[in-house]
Design an enzyme around this catalytic site. Structure first.
Site, PDB file in Angstrom:
ATOM      1  N   LYS A  40      42.118  27.762  74.511  1.00 16.14           N
ATOM      2  CA  LYS A  40      42.850  27.083  73.442  1.00 16.14           C
ATOM      3  C   LYS A  40      43.028  25.631  73.863  1.00 16.14           C
ATOM      4  O   LYS A  40      43.719  25.346  74.839  1.00 16.14           O
ATOM      5  CB  LYS A  40      44.213  27.781  73.236  1.00 16.14           C
ATOM      6  N   ARG A  89      60.818  28.470  61.491  1.00 21.00           N
ATOM      7  CA  ARG A  89      61.128  27.258  60.734  1.00 21.00           C
ATOM      8  C   ARG A  89      61.148  27.542  59.239  1.00 21.00           C
ATOM      9  O   ARG A  89      62.104  27.276  58.554  1.00 21.00           O
ATOM     10  CB  ARG A  89      60.082  26.167  61.011  1.00 21.00           C
TER      11      ARG A  89
HETATM   12  P1  ADP Z   1      52.754  28.819  69.724  1.00 20.99           P
HETATM   13  O1  ADP Z   1      51.376  28.271  69.889  1.00 20.99           O
HETATM   14  O2  ADP Z   1      53.004  30.056  70.544  1.00 20.99           O
HETATM   15  O3  ADP Z   1      53.229  28.970  68.301  1.00 20.99           O
HETATM   16  P2  ADP Z   1      54.531  26.531  69.888  1.00 20.99           P
HETATM   17  O4  ADP Z   1      54.812  25.684  71.080  1.00 20.99           O
HETATM   18  O5  ADP Z   1      53.903  25.877  68.704  1.00 20.99           O
HETATM   19  O6  ADP Z   1      53.678  27.732  70.440  1.00 20.99           O
HETATM   20  O7  ADP Z   1      55.870  27.238  69.394  1.00 20.99           O
HETATM   21  C1  ADP Z   1      56.611  28.082  70.242  1.00 20.99           C
HETATM   22  C2  ADP Z   1      57.747  28.701  69.458  1.00 20.99           C
HETATM   23  O8  ADP Z   1      58.670  27.686  69.075  1.00 20.99           O
HETATM   24  C3  ADP Z   1      57.318  29.386  68.157  1.00 20.99           C
HETATM   25  O9  ADP Z   1      58.120  30.532  67.957  1.00 20.99           O
HETATM   26  C4  ADP Z   1      57.613  28.352  67.106  1.00 20.99           C
HETATM   27  O10 ADP Z   1      57.871  28.954  65.843  1.00 20.99           O
HETATM   28  C5  ADP Z   1      58.872  27.728  67.687  1.00 20.99           C
HETATM   29  N1  ADP Z   1      59.079  26.367  67.188  1.00 20.99           N
HETATM   30  C6  ADP Z   1      58.239  25.319  67.234  1.00 20.99           C
HETATM   31  N2  ADP Z   1      58.773  24.218  66.657  1.00 20.99           N
HETATM   32  C7  ADP Z   1      60.008  24.592  66.219  1.00 20.99           C
HETATM   33  C8  ADP Z   1      61.070  23.935  65.512  1.00 20.99           C
HETATM   34  N3  ADP Z   1      60.958  22.674  65.099  1.00 20.99           N
HETATM   35  N4  ADP Z   1      62.187  24.652  65.237  1.00 20.99           N
HETATM   36  C9  ADP Z   1      62.281  25.941  65.611  1.00 20.99           C
HETATM   37  N5  ADP Z   1      61.332  26.635  66.271  1.00 20.99           N
HETATM   38  C10 ADP Z   1      60.209  25.977  66.577  1.00 20.99           C
END
Ligand code: ADP
Length: 151
Positions: A40, A89
């Site tokens: 990834k 979100r």
């Molecule tokens: P992944 O690739 O596993 O989705 P991320 O780093 O994008 O990893 O997200 C990790 C977690 O944090 C996920 O559960 C995502 O929904 C949550 N997350 C990301 N951004 C936010 C935000 N702005 N508010 C709440 N939760 C968030």
């Protein structure tokens, strides 16, 4: 209770930090686990993502930063942890999150996924939007915690 909050954190945003801070007040120990998946493509290396997370969570004594490769369920078992945290979100997150939670539970029935709803002020925020704004030269300091010279 001990919990794992897994994710890519490429890079960590105020949205992630908000979840970390709020969950850390509810559990004894929170492990933020960074996904190390060479297939990834990430903008930030594993080391950079860990370093940023360590820096922004240093005020929280019960938060640990770690990483994992392979199956999250195997990592949770290795860490003796049966509670998983994910952030929600919008409705758009729901389908994927629900699927992951059900798959993880199928693999390990002990494993429970708890969802923390995003604070409304961060509901629009994602690592990809930060990278997109940065790519077009926008000011990302309001979105993103610490600039590395990559963005
Ligand atoms: P992944 O690739 O596993 O989705 P991320 O780093 O994008 O990893 O997200 C990790 C977690 O944090 C996920 O559960 C995502 O929904 C949550 N997350 C990301 N951004 C936010 C935000 N702005 N508010 C709440 N939760 C968030």
């Amino acid at each position: 209770m001990k919990a794992v909050y897994p994710g890519s954190f490429d890079p960590v945003t105020y949205g992630h930090l908000d979840i970390i801070e709020r969950v850390s007040k509810k559990v004894e120990h929170l492990i933020v686990a960074v996904l190390n998946n060479p297939s990834k493509k990430s903008v930030f290396s594993l080391e950079e993502r860990i370093q940023l997370l360590k820096e922004v969570t240093k005020e929280f004594p019960n938060v640990e930063i770690d990483y994992f490769s392979g199956l999250l369920t195997d990592y949770a078992t290795k860490r003796n942890c049966t509670t998983m945290i994910r952030g929600l979100r919008a409705v758009s997150d729901f389908e994927y999150e629900m699927q992951m939670a059900l798959v993880n539970k199928k693999i390990n029935n002990e494993l429970e996924t708890l969802f923390m709803v995003s604070s409304s002020k961060y509901a629009y925020l994602s690592s990809s939007i930060v990278k997109e704004v940065a790519m077009f030269g926008g000011n990302i300091s309001v979105l993103f915690l610490k600039l590395l010279n990559k963005l």
